[in-house]
Scaffold this active site. Sequence first.
Site, PDB file in Angstrom:
ATOM      1  CD  GLU A 113      -8.069  -9.238  -3.565  1.00  0.00           C
ATOM      2  OE1 GLU A 113      -6.864  -9.833  -3.302  1.00  0.00           O
ATOM      3  OE2 GLU A 113      -9.056  -9.049  -2.717  1.00  0.00           O
ATOM      4  CE  LYS A 118      -3.677  -2.665   2.784  1.00  0.00           C
ATOM      5  NZ  LYS A 118      -4.533  -2.455   3.857  1.00  0.00           N
ATOM      6  CG  ASN A 130      -3.047  -2.985   7.286  1.00  0.00           C
ATOM      7  OD1 ASN A 130      -3.107  -2.309   6.207  1.00  0.00           O
ATOM      8  ND2 ASN A 130      -4.202  -3.572   7.609  1.00  0.00           N
ATOM      9  CE1 TYR A 165      -8.762  -3.800   1.098  1.00  0.00           C
ATOM     10  CE2 TYR A 165      -8.026  -1.518   0.161  1.00  0.00           C
ATOM     11  CZ  TYR A 165      -8.156  -2.860   0.830  1.00  0.00           C
ATOM     12  OH  TYR A 165      -6.542  -2.985   1.273  1.00  0.00           O
ATOM     13  CG  HIS A 172      -4.971  -6.526  -0.388  1.00  0.00           C
ATOM     14  ND1 HIS A 172      -5.869  -6.591   0.615  1.00  0.00           N
ATOM     15  CD2 HIS A 172      -4.910  -7.467  -1.276  1.00  0.00           C
ATOM     16  CE1 HIS A 172      -6.657  -7.532  -0.189  1.00  0.00           C
ATOM     17  NE2 HIS A 172      -6.255  -8.209  -1.021  1.00  0.00           N
TER      18      HIS A 172
HETATM   19  N1  UDP Z   1      -9.318  -1.252   7.648  1.00  0.00           N
HETATM   20  C1  UDP Z   1      -9.552   0.121   8.387  1.00  0.00           C
HETATM   21  N2  UDP Z   1     -10.211   0.104   9.527  1.00  0.00           N
HETATM   22  C2  UDP Z   1     -11.044  -0.881  10.017  1.00  0.00           C
HETATM   23  C3  UDP Z   1     -10.881  -2.190   9.278  1.00  0.00           C
HETATM   24  C4  UDP Z   1      -9.908  -2.362   8.177  1.00  0.00           C
HETATM   25  O1  UDP Z   1      -8.783   1.022   8.169  1.00  0.00           O
HETATM   26  O2  UDP Z   1     -11.574  -1.006  10.928  1.00  0.00           O
HETATM   27  C5  UDP Z   1      -8.697  -1.196   6.382  1.00  0.00           C
HETATM   28  C6  UDP Z   1      -7.255  -1.896   6.624  1.00  0.00           C
HETATM   29  O3  UDP Z   1      -6.281  -1.191   5.902  1.00  0.00           O
HETATM   30  C7  UDP Z   1      -7.543  -3.205   6.038  1.00  0.00           C
HETATM   31  C8  UDP Z   1      -8.179  -3.042   5.046  1.00  0.00           C
HETATM   32  O4  UDP Z   1      -9.131  -2.088   5.483  1.00  0.00           O
HETATM   33  O5  UDP Z   1      -6.229  -3.874   5.556  1.00  0.00           O
HETATM   34  C9  UDP Z   1      -9.286  -4.256   4.625  1.00  0.00           C
HETATM   35  O6  UDP Z   1      -9.913  -4.839   5.674  1.00  0.00           O
HETATM   36  P1  UDP Z   1      -9.823  -6.550   6.157  1.00  0.00           P
HETATM   37  O7  UDP Z   1     -10.560  -6.709   7.249  1.00  0.00           O
HETATM   38  O8  UDP Z   1     -10.158  -7.070   4.736  1.00  0.00           O
HETATM   39  O9  UDP Z   1      -8.234  -6.731   6.585  1.00  0.00           O
HETATM   40  P2  UDP Z   1      -7.135  -7.412   5.770  1.00  0.00           P
HETATM   41  O10 UDP Z   1      -7.468  -8.365   4.777  1.00  0.00           O
HETATM   42  O11 UDP Z   1      -6.272  -6.384   4.965  1.00  0.00           O
HETATM   43  O12 UDP Z   1      -6.022  -8.088   6.732  1.00  0.00           O
HETATM   44 MG    MG Z   2      -9.272  -8.572   3.545  1.00  0.00          MG
END
Ligand code: UDP
Ligand code: MG
Length: 152
Positions: free
Chosen positions: A128, A11, A114, A51, A117
């Site tokens: 994706e 990211k 974080n 997303y 992805h």
């Molecule tokens: N995210 C966020 N706030 C939240 C939950 C998710 O900003 O409360 C963002 C974060 O960057 C995360 C992304 O949304 O990586 C996608 O969320 P997901 O639950 O799919 O997590 P991932 O698959 O990336 O671990």
């Molecule tokens: Mg995810």
Amino acid sequence: MTKERTFIAIKPDGVQRGYVSEIIGRFEKKGFKLVGLKQLIPSKELAQNHYGVHRERPFFGDLVDFISSGPVVAMVWEGKGVILSARKLIGATKPLEAEPGTIRGDLAIDIGRNIIHGSDGEDTAKFEIDLWFNEEELCEWQTSDSKWRSEN
Ligand code: UDP
Ligand code: MG
């Protein structure tokens, strides 16, 4: 020979902080094969599609703005069990809950920053990869030492 593939994206925070080589290195060292790689600034539309499952969540707007705010390094990695293994290498979504040794556990603090992805299953990986890459951007190739990485 396995054809399992997953979509990984560094990211904008990971790119800005200079973690491109660190992150690519972790996947290389594990033994996975890089079959697609490009840097781009995603459009809002691409970020929204990527997303889409989170469309109704309160963080969706900020997330889309952030992902399209600067360069993202988009990749496809291939190998046996790569989808689940990549998720393990990446670590928990909340970096403070991610184990040390994982990418998020070692390199990040905040859920909104974080740095990486990874697809969370077979269906999302396919969706994706198709969303971010054209077929001709993906390389079919063999590592010279493939039999030393995996038995099949
Ligand atoms: N995210 C966020 N706030 C939240 C939950 C998710 O900003 O409360 C963002 C974060 O960057 C995360 C992304 O949304 O990586 C996608 O969320 P997901 O639950 O799919 O997590 P991932 O698959 O990336 O671990
Ligand atoms: Mg995810």
